[in-house]
Design a protein around this motif. Sequence first.
Motif, PDB file in Angstrom:
ATOM      1  N   ILE A 219       0.657  -1.405  -0.156  1.00  0.00           N
ATOM      2  CA  ILE A 219      -0.071   0.230   0.333  1.00  0.00           C
ATOM      3  C   ILE A 219       1.122   1.022  -0.265  1.00  0.00           C
ATOM      4  O   ILE A 219       0.379   1.656  -0.427  1.00  0.00           O
ATOM      5  CB  ILE A 219      -0.628  -0.394   0.977  1.00  0.00           C
ATOM      6  N   ARG A 220       1.787   1.448   1.177  1.00  0.00           N
ATOM      7  CA  ARG A 220       2.635   2.131   0.946  1.00  0.00           C
ATOM      8  C   ARG A 220       3.202   2.636  -0.761  1.00  0.00           C
ATOM      9  O   ARG A 220       3.442   3.979  -0.871  1.00  0.00           O
ATOM     10  CB  ARG A 220       4.331   2.614   1.831  1.00  0.00           C
ATOM     11  N   GLN A 221       3.577   1.930  -1.423  1.00  0.00           N
ATOM     12  CA  GLN A 221       4.455   2.135  -2.751  1.00  0.00           C
ATOM     13  C   GLN A 221       3.373   2.201  -3.153  1.00  0.00           C
ATOM     14  O   GLN A 221       3.721   2.991  -4.281  1.00  0.00           O
ATOM     15  CB  GLN A 221       5.263   0.348  -3.261  1.00  0.00           C
ATOM     16  N   ALA A 222       2.972   2.087  -3.232  1.00  0.00           N
ATOM     17  CA  ALA A 222       0.996   2.502  -3.672  1.00  0.00           C
ATOM     18  C   ALA A 222       1.042   3.731  -3.833  1.00  0.00           C
ATOM     19  O   ALA A 222       1.158   4.036  -5.102  1.00  0.00           O
ATOM     20  CB  ALA A 222       0.036   1.436  -3.899  1.00  0.00           C
TER      21      ALA A 222
ATOM     22  N   ASN B  33       3.840   5.567  -5.659  1.00  0.00           N
ATOM     23  CA  ASN B  33       3.594   5.487  -7.371  1.00  0.00           C
ATOM     24  C   ASN B  33       2.954   6.821  -7.520  1.00  0.00           C
ATOM     25  O   ASN B  33       2.502   6.801  -8.875  1.00  0.00           O
ATOM     26  CB  ASN B  33       3.396   4.180  -7.887  1.00  0.00           C
ATOM     27  N   ALA B  34       1.410   6.787  -6.616  1.00  0.00           N
ATOM     28  CA  ALA B  34       0.275   7.476  -7.232  1.00  0.00           C
ATOM     29  C   ALA B  34       0.801   8.819  -7.032  1.00  0.00           C
ATOM     30  O   ALA B  34       0.350   9.510  -7.714  1.00  0.00           O
ATOM     31  CB  ALA B  34      -0.667   7.042  -6.348  1.00  0.00           C
ATOM     32  N   ARG B  35       1.628   9.155  -6.144  1.00  0.00           N
ATOM     33  CA  ARG B  35       1.688  10.214  -5.805  1.00  0.00           C
ATOM     34  C   ARG B  35       3.235  10.648  -7.042  1.00  0.00           C
ATOM     35  O   ARG B  35       2.871  12.194  -7.591  1.00  0.00           O
ATOM     36  CB  ARG B  35       2.516  10.926  -4.479  1.00  0.00           C
ATOM     37  N   ARG B  36       3.952  10.024  -7.555  1.00  0.00           N
ATOM     38  CA  ARG B  36       4.444  10.321  -8.139  1.00  0.00           C
ATOM     39  C   ARG B  36       3.559   9.766  -9.709  1.00  0.00           C
ATOM     40  O   ARG B  36       4.306  11.375 -10.391  1.00  0.00           O
ATOM     41  CB  ARG B  36       5.851   9.108  -8.605  1.00  0.00           C
TER      42      ARG B  36
ATOM     43  N   LEU C 194       1.524  15.484  -1.531  1.00  0.00           N
ATOM     44  CA  LEU C 194      -0.238  15.749  -2.513  1.00  0.00           C
ATOM     45  C   LEU C 194      -0.838  14.611  -1.759  1.00  0.00           C
ATOM     46  O   LEU C 194      -0.250  13.717  -1.216  1.00  0.00           O
ATOM     47  CB  LEU C 194       1.027  14.911  -4.136  1.00  0.00           C
ATOM     48  N   HIS C 195      -1.891  14.703  -2.100  1.00  0.00           N
ATOM     49  CA  HIS C 195      -3.179  14.069  -1.284  1.00  0.00           C
ATOM     50  C   HIS C 195      -3.374  12.832  -2.765  1.00  0.00           C
ATOM     51  O   HIS C 195      -3.701  13.100  -3.433  1.00  0.00           O
ATOM     52  CB  HIS C 195      -4.029  14.460  -0.814  1.00  0.00           C
ATOM     53  N   VAL C 196      -3.143  11.814  -2.425  1.00  0.00           N
ATOM     54  CA  VAL C 196      -3.593  10.584  -3.337  1.00  0.00           C
ATOM     55  C   VAL C 196      -5.280   9.935  -2.351  1.00  0.00           C
ATOM     56  O   VAL C 196      -5.290   9.376  -1.586  1.00  0.00           O
ATOM     57  CB  VAL C 196      -2.899   9.868  -3.703  1.00  0.00           C
ATOM     58  N   SER C 197      -6.079   9.506  -3.484  1.00  0.00           N
ATOM     59  CA  SER C 197      -7.142   8.723  -2.710  1.00  0.00           C
ATOM     60  C   SER C 197      -6.947   7.719  -2.907  1.00  0.00           C
ATOM     61  O   SER C 197      -5.626   7.048  -3.583  1.00  0.00           O
ATOM     62  CB  SER C 197      -8.586   9.633  -3.933  1.00  0.00           C
ATOM     63  N   SER C 198      -7.868   7.006  -2.611  1.00  0.00           N
ATOM     64  CA  SER C 198      -8.036   5.542  -2.334  1.00  0.00           C
ATOM     65  C   SER C 198      -7.720   5.194  -3.658  1.00  0.00           C
ATOM     66  O   SER C 198      -7.383   3.660  -3.709  1.00  0.00           O
ATOM     67  CB  SER C 198      -8.725   4.582  -1.107  1.00  0.00           C
TER      68      SER C 198
ATOM     69  N   GLN D 122      -6.800   6.212  -5.953  1.00  0.00           N
ATOM     70  CA  GLN D 122      -5.406   5.924  -7.110  1.00  0.00           C
ATOM     71  C   GLN D 122      -4.326   5.990  -6.868  1.00  0.00           C
ATOM     72  O   GLN D 122      -3.440   4.730  -6.921  1.00  0.00           O
ATOM     73  CB  GLN D 122      -4.626   7.958  -7.279  1.00  0.00           C
ATOM     74  N   VAL D 123      -4.621   5.017  -5.134  1.00  0.00           N
ATOM     75  CA  VAL D 123      -3.607   4.125  -4.531  1.00  0.00           C
ATOM     76  C   VAL D 123      -4.006   2.692  -5.617  1.00  0.00           C
ATOM     77  O   VAL D 123      -3.219   2.102  -5.860  1.00  0.00           O
ATOM     78  CB  VAL D 123      -4.081   3.927  -3.088  1.00  0.00           C
ATOM     79  N   ILE D 124      -5.332   2.720  -5.354  1.00  0.00           N
ATOM     80  CA  ILE D 124      -5.790   1.568  -5.738  1.00  0.00           C
ATOM     81  C   ILE D 124      -6.199   0.965  -7.447  1.00  0.00           C
ATOM     82  O   ILE D 124      -4.693  -0.419  -7.479  1.00  0.00           O
ATOM     83  CB  ILE D 124      -7.235   1.269  -5.531  1.00  0.00           C
ATOM     84  N   ALA D 125      -5.838   2.365  -8.386  1.00  0.00           N
ATOM     85  CA  ALA D 125      -4.934   1.758  -9.615  1.00  0.00           C
ATOM     86  C   ALA D 125      -3.483   1.138  -9.351  1.00  0.00           C
ATOM     87  O   ALA D 125      -3.397   1.227 -10.263  1.00  0.00           O
ATOM     88  CB  ALA D 125      -5.036   3.560  -9.480  1.00  0.00           C
ATOM     89  N   GLN D 126      -2.918   1.528  -9.030  1.00  0.00           N
ATOM     90  CA  GLN D 126      -1.501   1.640  -9.051  1.00  0.00           C
ATOM     91  C   GLN D 126      -0.705  -0.453  -7.830  1.00  0.00           C
ATOM     92  O   GLN D 126      -0.075  -0.287  -8.432  1.00  0.00           O
ATOM     93  CB  GLN D 126      -0.253   2.432  -7.624  1.00  0.00           C
ATOM     94  N   LEU D 127      -2.461  -0.776  -7.287  1.00  0.00           N
ATOM     95  CA  LEU D 127      -2.067  -1.960  -6.740  1.00  0.00           C
ATOM     96  C   LEU D 127      -1.771  -3.061  -7.815  1.00  0.00           C
ATOM     97  O   LEU D 127      -3.262  -2.670  -8.770  1.00  0.00           O
ATOM     98  CB  LEU D 127      -3.142  -2.463  -5.731  1.00  0.00           C
ATOM     99  N   THR D 128      -1.272  -3.914  -7.867  1.00  0.00           N
ATOM    100  CA  THR D 128      -1.849  -5.257  -9.199  1.00  0.00           C
ATOM    101  C   THR D 128      -2.758  -5.527  -8.633  1.00  0.00           C
ATOM    102  O   THR D 128      -3.233  -6.263  -7.194  1.00  0.00           O
ATOM    103  CB  THR D 128      -0.213  -5.588  -9.002  1.00  0.00           C
ATOM    104  N   LEU D 129      -3.455  -6.283  -9.673  1.00  0.00           N
ATOM    105  CA  LEU D 129      -4.747  -6.751  -9.162  1.00  0.00           C
ATOM    106  C   LEU D 129      -4.092  -8.374  -8.334  1.00  0.00           C
ATOM    107  O   LEU D 129      -5.633  -8.614  -6.707  1.00  0.00           O
ATOM    108  CB  LEU D 129      -5.682  -8.118 -10.069  1.00  0.00           C
ATOM    109  N   PHE D 130      -2.834  -8.634  -8.434  1.00  0.00           N
ATOM    110  CA  PHE D 130      -2.574  -9.838  -7.218  1.00  0.00           C
ATOM    111  C   PHE D 130      -2.316  -9.392  -5.546  1.00  0.00           C
ATOM    112  O   PHE D 130      -3.398  -9.294  -4.566  1.00  0.00           O
ATOM    113  CB  PHE D 130      -1.646 -10.283  -7.082  1.00  0.00           C
ATOM    114  N   SER D 131      -2.051  -7.972  -5.643  1.00  0.00           N
ATOM    115  CA  SER D 131      -1.380  -7.223  -4.422  1.00  0.00           C
ATOM    116  C   SER D 131      -3.440  -6.959  -4.071  1.00  0.00           C
ATOM    117  O   SER D 131      -3.341  -6.600  -2.901  1.00  0.00           O
ATOM    118  CB  SER D 131      -0.498  -6.350  -4.699  1.00  0.00           C
ATOM    119  N   GLY D 132      -3.513  -6.020  -4.886  1.00  0.00           N
ATOM    120  CA  GLY D 132      -5.535  -5.418  -4.189  1.00  0.00           C
ATOM    121  C   GLY D 132      -6.089  -6.937  -3.937  1.00  0.00           C
ATOM    122  O   GLY D 132      -6.637  -6.713  -2.862  1.00  0.00           O
TER     123      GLY D 132
END
Length: 192
Positions: free
Chosen positions: A115-118, A121-124, A160-164, A166-176
């Motif tokens: 989640i932290r890495q996602a 990545n979302a902030r980037r 930068l504030h990213v929404s859940s 946006q974070v979910i979009a950065q997770l792979t379906l496996f990790s998500g």
Amino acid sequence: MAADTTRAFRAHFPSAMSTSSSNSGLSADSLQLVKLLSAERLAPLLALTQGYPAAIDLHLDMLRLGGALMTITGVIEIALRNSICDRLAQHWGSPDWLNTQLPSFQWHASEKEKIRQAETNARRAMFAKLTPATRAALKKQVNATPASAHASSLGLQEHLHVSSGQVIAQLTLFSGSACIRKTTTSDFGVPL
């Protein structure tokens, strides 16, 4: 679009789709393509067709089909992620369910790291889309004056504030799905 791809291909390799009278029966461009694509890759296609020009055409068709399927798969993946995110936000009563301390469950350390890495990545991704003027305003707002441009970007991204979503979009379906499975079965023992 397929016709444009074939036209561009034939413009780059003008004689690739015709045969010559040489011993191999292939034009110089066809020989170059066979070498670039590899005879091993083209062998199954050659078995289905009447020669290298048709095998190369079939290979191009397969690439176009693969690209079209990836587009469809991408849309389905986005829709699935958004639906899951919306459903979990509704279930937990929080649009920021991913970062909220939820009752009766804790993320494992490996899940927290994903989640932290996602989030990073979302902030980037968000930062990359900012205009220079918006970046300058953000820098002024946080009064950032780091030594290097790289450190400046990283420092600004932290604000930068990213929404859940946006974070979910950065997770792979496996990790998500591991995170989602945990959130939907922890209290109830069965999926929602």
